[in-house]
Design a protein around this motif. Structure first.
Motif, PDB file in Angstrom:
ATOM      1  N   UNK A  74     -27.121 -24.390 -21.474  1.00  0.00           N
ATOM      2  CA  UNK A  74     -26.629 -23.017 -21.264  1.00  0.00           C
ATOM      3  C   UNK A  74     -26.127 -22.777 -19.838  1.00  0.00           C
ATOM      4  N   UNK A  75     -25.120 -23.517 -19.439  1.00  0.00           N
ATOM      5  CA  UNK A  75     -24.522 -23.324 -18.135  1.00  0.00           C
ATOM      6  C   UNK A  75     -25.191 -24.098 -17.017  1.00  0.00           C
ATOM      7  N   UNK A  76     -26.169 -24.883 -17.339  1.00  0.00           N
ATOM      8  CA  UNK A  76     -26.873 -25.672 -16.335  1.00  0.00           C
ATOM      9  C   UNK A  76     -26.131 -26.990 -16.154  1.00  0.00           C
ATOM     10  N   UNK A 111     -29.864 -29.303 -13.509  1.00  0.00           N
ATOM     11  CA  UNK A 111     -30.786 -29.922 -14.463  1.00  0.00           C
ATOM     12  C   UNK A 111     -31.736 -30.869 -13.729  1.00  0.00           C
ATOM     13  N   UNK A 112     -31.173 -31.645 -12.804  1.00  0.00           N
ATOM     14  CA  UNK A 112     -31.998 -32.576 -12.036  1.00  0.00           C
ATOM     15  C   UNK A 112     -33.012 -31.836 -11.176  1.00  0.00           C
ATOM     16  N   UNK A 113     -32.573 -30.838 -10.402  1.00  0.00           N
ATOM     17  CA  UNK A 113     -33.457 -30.140  -9.467  1.00  0.00           C
ATOM     18  C   UNK A 113     -34.462 -29.230 -10.153  1.00  0.00           C
ATOM     19  N   UNK A 166     -35.424 -29.329 -13.646  1.00  0.00           N
ATOM     20  CA  UNK A 166     -36.174 -29.838 -14.795  1.00  0.00           C
ATOM     21  C   UNK A 166     -36.713 -31.244 -14.544  1.00  0.00           C
ATOM     22  N   UNK A 167     -35.846 -32.172 -14.200  1.00  0.00           N
ATOM     23  CA  UNK A 167     -36.260 -33.570 -14.090  1.00  0.00           C
ATOM     24  C   UNK A 167     -37.170 -33.803 -12.884  1.00  0.00           C
ATOM     25  N   UNK A 168     -36.787 -33.316 -11.715  1.00  0.00           N
ATOM     26  CA  UNK A 168     -37.583 -33.550 -10.515  1.00  0.00           C
ATOM     27  C   UNK A 168     -38.984 -32.928 -10.583  1.00  0.00           C
ATOM     28  N   UNK A 169     -39.149 -31.686 -11.040  1.00  0.00           N
ATOM     29  CA  UNK A 169     -40.525 -31.164 -11.148  1.00  0.00           C
ATOM     30  C   UNK A 169     -41.389 -31.936 -12.151  1.00  0.00           C
ATOM     31  N   UNK A 170     -40.796 -32.452 -13.221  1.00  0.00           N
ATOM     32  CA  UNK A 170     -41.575 -33.221 -14.189  1.00  0.00           C
ATOM     33  C   UNK A 170     -41.972 -34.591 -13.654  1.00  0.00           C
ATOM     34  N   UNK A 171     -41.185 -35.136 -12.749  1.00  0.00           N
ATOM     35  CA  UNK A 171     -41.484 -36.467 -12.229  1.00  0.00           C
ATOM     36  C   UNK A 171     -42.126 -36.434 -10.848  1.00  0.00           C
ATOM     37  N   UNK A 172     -42.529 -35.283 -10.375  1.00  0.00           N
ATOM     38  CA  UNK A 172     -43.129 -35.164  -9.046  1.00  0.00           C
ATOM     39  C   UNK A 172     -44.423 -35.964  -8.923  1.00  0.00           C
TER      40      UNK A 172
END
Length: 108
Positions: free
Chosen positions: A8-10, A15-17, A19-25
């Motif tokens: 939705x416009x992301x 998306x990286x900053x 969703x992905x980065x917080x999940x892989x912190x």
């Protein structure tokens, strides 16, 4: 060419900053601690690469305390405690993230 909208416009960077980065912190923190540990405990390369007493790392500096005929164990163990202090401090700082990484490693 426009960047494709993923969520939705992301865009890709958002998306990286967000969703992905917080999940892989947690795994990134565990990897950084382990990477630092491997480099901190390096013995052979600093022993070969340095030639002055002022450039010797602590792990290579512990070696002369142990000789062919015995060891000054009080010096060896005191130097080992000094060598462990930075790693212990780093672990205490990243303890929560490392436990989180171990906890979520088996989940899909």
């Amino acid at each position: 060419m426009e960047e494709a909208a993923i969520v939705d416009g992301c865009g890709y960077w958002r998306l990286y900053w967000n969703i992905i980065l917080p999940l892989s912190r947690s795994i990134l923190s565990a990897l950084s601690v382990l990477f630092f540990l491997v480099n901190w405990n390096a013995f052979a390369w600093p022993l070969v690469a340095t030639n002055g007493a002022d450039l010797t790392v602590i792990q290579a500096g512990i070696a002369p305390f142990s000789t062919q005929y015995g060891a000054n164990w009080n010096y060896v163990l005191a130097a080992a405690v000094v060598a462990v202090i930075p790693m212990l401090a780093l672990f205490l700082v990243f303890q929560r993230q490392m436990v989180e990484s171990n906890k979520t490693s088996g989940l899909k």
